[in-house]
Design a protein around this motif. Structure first.
Motif, short mmCIF file in Angstrom:
data_model
loop_
_atom_site.label_atom_id
_atom_site.label_comp_id
_atom_site.label_asym_id
_atom_site.label_seq_id
_atom_site.Cartn_x
_atom_site.Cartn_y
_atom_site.Cartn_z
N GLY A 1 0.81 -1.20 0.00
CA GLY A 1 0.00 0.00 0.00
C GLY A 1 0.85 1.26 0.00
O GLY A 1 2.08 1.19 -0.07
N GLU A 2 0.19 2.38 0.08
CA GLU A 2 0.90 3.66 0.00
C GLU A 2 1.88 3.86 1.16
O GLU A 2 2.85 4.59 1.02
N ASP A 3 1.60 3.25 2.29
CA ASP A 3 2.42 3.50 3.49
C ASP A 3 3.22 2.29 3.95
O ASP A 3 4.03 2.42 4.88
N GLY A 4 2.95 1.14 3.37
CA GLY A 4 3.66 -0.04 3.85
C GLY A 4 3.09 -1.27 3.21
O GLY A 4 2.32 -1.20 2.26
N LEU A 5 3.49 -2.41 3.71
CA LEU A 5 2.98 -3.66 3.15
C LEU A 5 2.66 -4.63 4.27
O LEU A 5 3.15 -4.52 5.39
#
Lengths: 339, 339, 339, 339
Positions: free
Chosen positions: C241-245
């Motif tokens: 995702g945009e901030d992490g996985l």
């Protein structure tokens, strides 16, 4: 075909096991409930369509009860178990089997006189998938002869009522049981030492404690008991053998990468950590009752042994860290011994 | 016995490599420096006791220069490398070898005419311990014939100057080189598709991008390039073969349990992640120069191939995601081919 | 209070679910069984004290059947489900809901006409603890808006009867369902490409295959399907995702250090890997029937969507790798849509 | 600017450090070599263009020697170090600083009289990236005040010449040093207990051994020393604090899934495990000599402390497991103490 269970003690643990027998495990029904608080017994019984009975004796003798589950206050355990044995009914007793070694022995003697195992004690670790895998690896020779075991038992926090002795009696007792089973060996001495105490506990409590055990076979165990570790409920166990080692896995949990860290959540309580073990424990107990065979879980003898070893650990703690020899009777033939 | 290196380009990368040759790698000394900014050249040269020279040609021809390191602006690389080859001196050229396939081919042709490899191109992944272990496993047959490779190349953020094409040219180019080497196979097609863009990037940038490559041998590669992933610098590579798979490890880092999480820090930049690879790259290059043997690192041909494949990826991106065939010349015998 | 289940189809899967409903899940009893092989139906029914009935229609109409479980041959699913809906009885249908999109739509239309969800389709991944944790992380915003998903679905081997199209129809279909649920998004295109085939499969089979999906929201998915990977049954899923996985964990297993390696066993079949998911799936389904509420598991619409997307993947495979648009009808309001 | 090092002792370790100073670490050159075997000294010296000198005294006094490296036979260490201190030259002494606490104290006294630290002792763990990360976490308060440390030090096998006392003297001594540094605390007691011995060792050897240490601050340490563990060279360390714990990572290694297992290779010897630590150790020592500052590595005092603690452990082993108080002199101001 359905096993009718009577439950003595309708407190938190009792209610949880009633839920388990009712909603999780098949083949069982709770037909009778008793509790020192009659109102609570009535309420809990009503919830599952069971009968509330005035006393444990009434419950054990009830014709609607095939098997007994004892989850009452610890000091009452022995009496209920003895009554169940006298009645010839299978009985599952939450730990401890009794609060003194003497009382445990009375149960052992009664069961021995009965001639057949009726009692299972509630040590659930033996039913945990990780410990079972570990035992399989050891038994299959995957690490050679065991020599050393390293353990840790950590809780985030404990309430003020938790005392220094409970580190052995309530907490380490789970490792004591599972280690005897894992190693198929007996613990012969116990020692408890106390590192600097964490500042994050009630002042009366020695926390953490480190316990050292030695087995008849010469295996050395170190067990960190740390009940205010803050970060989570964390159970570690590593058995080192002549050819290799085997280590308990952490519970499976999704890995998250975010904010500069790769991380997984640590469980926060024992209920989550051992929920499957509890379910399996009861599933297998009910199956043994239904099949009218001796239970395969921890026996009265295991309950006695855990108490004697725990007593030794407490004496070591009280003495300021002496090595205390475990004074255990010879194991009767009923439990695989020669006495 | 000490290799005297002349450095063309005294910018950030140049200075870092000068530090490396001076302070980290033994057997080398930096004797000459040139830069388009003469003042900077003088300052950097003075720091390490080297001579500042006015031009690349002066440096290449200098009698105090045994080997040349090109770390100048990309568009000038080819000319410096060609001059070094003409002078018969070993030359290490930071990526790219040249900014067009045609210019790369000019270097290849010049080196071929010279008859012996003099050029090494600065793709450092081949010197990373993890990739080397992976290649050893593959070469030893540990996973059988490779069939698929899954890769990810993630940066926390990039500055505004980073363009969509740079995802292939500057970022994926490292995987392109290391995959050709890992698989000992050639990439024959490239395709770039674009998922929903992260909101956390400059509006002009397509980020992330996913690149698909196919090799002559039929291996399929997927490569996630995500240069604003926020959480860290993260390089992943997994090669799947007929019998198993091998996966690049994360860098070793202490595990911390605190505040309900078990976690490890994720690296934040490529310098930390590949510092050992850079050191090994230069150590081996200097050793090859000292031994007067051909370098074993990426060749001019590898530099050409990387550029041609990168060009195909850029064409795919520009086209909106078409599969673009890589139009590569036959590989000359000097580089292990048959042309 | 106990849900009386009638089972249509007493083959391997049917018998396993009967065991599950009888021995694992509480609150259910199997009261009727039918099978195309009447003898088998009789035998299986006898084992659990159920009645063997001649046909699915008889079973659905039986007054001792509260809910229907369809585990017969795939081509018969739709008819049984339609009959159950017509009878107004909850029905759990093993995948596929129907063997054609048209037949799936007939079920959807029938259920819509009925006005209330009665059908649950047997995609069990949504009940797996790991996928559920992953969805919680995504829903809680732990990785920001999802952009990419990387998946792998690997089996040790498959028998000769397994065809290239089954990679989508029987294998990838699980990811197709769970991805739609994880992302709360719809798949709009599918593409299947084929790397070099492993030599360790029957000659007619294209294995491995790589499937690419795109969602309406622009998420890109790559899914490796490799059904002769030799080493084990291995399910991987990573959502970026945009901030992490967030990444699916491997199943917890003891770690062993011996003979120069640190290792854990890889599971060898899907039954072991997803046993808890199957149990939870049925536990929740029975609970929904008992509570007389709509099931929360995969709906008829989800069954339809899985079929349409699978069809698109098969068309791509047949075409040699074209990107195929998924031709899905508008989602009716009954299933959270606007049609 | 280049540090000219004279090496006393040209055996295996000496030659390895000469290679390190010559080929790995920049800024150093080996200018003189001596050895009890003059022929070996001559041969090793010739290889690196150094002068072979007849005695340690000659070497220490040589005008071409800026700094001294002592890698001779342990019993000769103290004399060489004392001579170097007398000559006012920086000296790096491989462990042990001396073979008795008295001799270590003589060095401490000599250095104290000199008024400035000249001596560094060769404990390399302080230079290992993992231990350094661990210390950073502890120092930054990442786990709160340390309370317990769990360690393991495992070798695949040892030769017949390895004696039971060497478990403390040669093996555990590394943990003893690194723990004092990690915790910034002093060890005040030692105890050695012996589990059942592995059958896979020479009969005279007690292996494994478990060592318990207590620090002045109340931290408890358990250290498993197992030098015939068969499976690999394996170093573990976990520090538990009031708020969490930090654990040393295993070395990064590719993960392989094949033949039903997920696994990574375990290192087989300490050279591979600590190669980077050795390099860093010498890089930092040479830098301190070049900068004419006191070394930051383990001091003569640390060498003394390690010997005194090791002696206590050996006394415990000899006594059959008594807790032995460490009898350490007050720490002089030169080493951060108050004496």
């Amino acid at each position: 075909m359905t096993v009718r269970v009577g439950v003595i003690g309708a407190g938190m643990i009792g209610q949880d096991h009633i839920r388990r027998l009712t909603e999780v495990v098949t083949g069982a029904t709770v037909t009778a409930v008793t509790d020192i608080d009659a109102e609570r017994a009535a309420e809990v019984a009503a919830r599952v369509g069971a009968t509330a009975l005035p006393t444990g004796t009434d419950l054990i003798d009830s014709p609607v009860v095939d098997a007994v589950l004892v989850t009452s206050w610890g000091p009452t355990h022995a009496e209920h178990v003895l009554n169940a044995v006298a009645a010839g009914k299978p009985v599952f007793c939450e730990k401890p089997l009794a609060t003194s070694a003497e009382d445990c022995l009375r149960v052992v003697e009664a069961e021995r006189a009965h001639g057949r195992r009726l009692v299972q004690v509630g040590f659930m670790r033996r039913f945990d998938a990780g410990y079972r895998q570990m035992k399989e690896v050891i038994t299959a020779g995957g690490i050679g002869t065991p020599l050393i075991v390293h353990c840790a038992h950590r809780n985030p926090t404990v309430p003020e009522a938790y005392t220094s002795r409970m580190a052995a009696q309530d907490t380490a007792v789970h490792e004591i049981d599972v280690l005897r089973w894992l190693l198929d060996d007996e613990i012969v001495s116990a020692q408890v030492v106390t590192p600097r105490a964490t500042s994050k506990r009630f002042a009366h409590l020695k926390d953490p404690q480190i316990m050292y055990f030695e087995t008849a076979g010469g295996v050395r165990v170190d067990l960190e008991v740390f009940v205010n570790c803050q970060y989570g409920y964390d159970i570690q166990c590593e058995t080192v053998g002549e050819d290799g080692l085997v280590r308990l896995p952490d519970p499976a949990a999704v890995g998250v990468r975010a904010a500069g860290r790769h991380g997984t959540a640590v469980q926060q309580d024992w209920k989550g950590r051992f929920v499957d073990a509890f379910d399996t424990e009861f599933r297998e107990w009910i199956a043994s009752v239904e099949a009218a065979v001796e239970p395969t879980g921890p026996s009265a003898w295991d309950g006695y042994a855990a108490t004697v070893i725990t007593d030794a650990a407490v004496r070591s703690l009280d003495s300021g860290g002496a090595v205390v020899t475990v004074d255990m009777k010879p194991r009767p033939a009923l439990y695989g011994g020669t006495a």
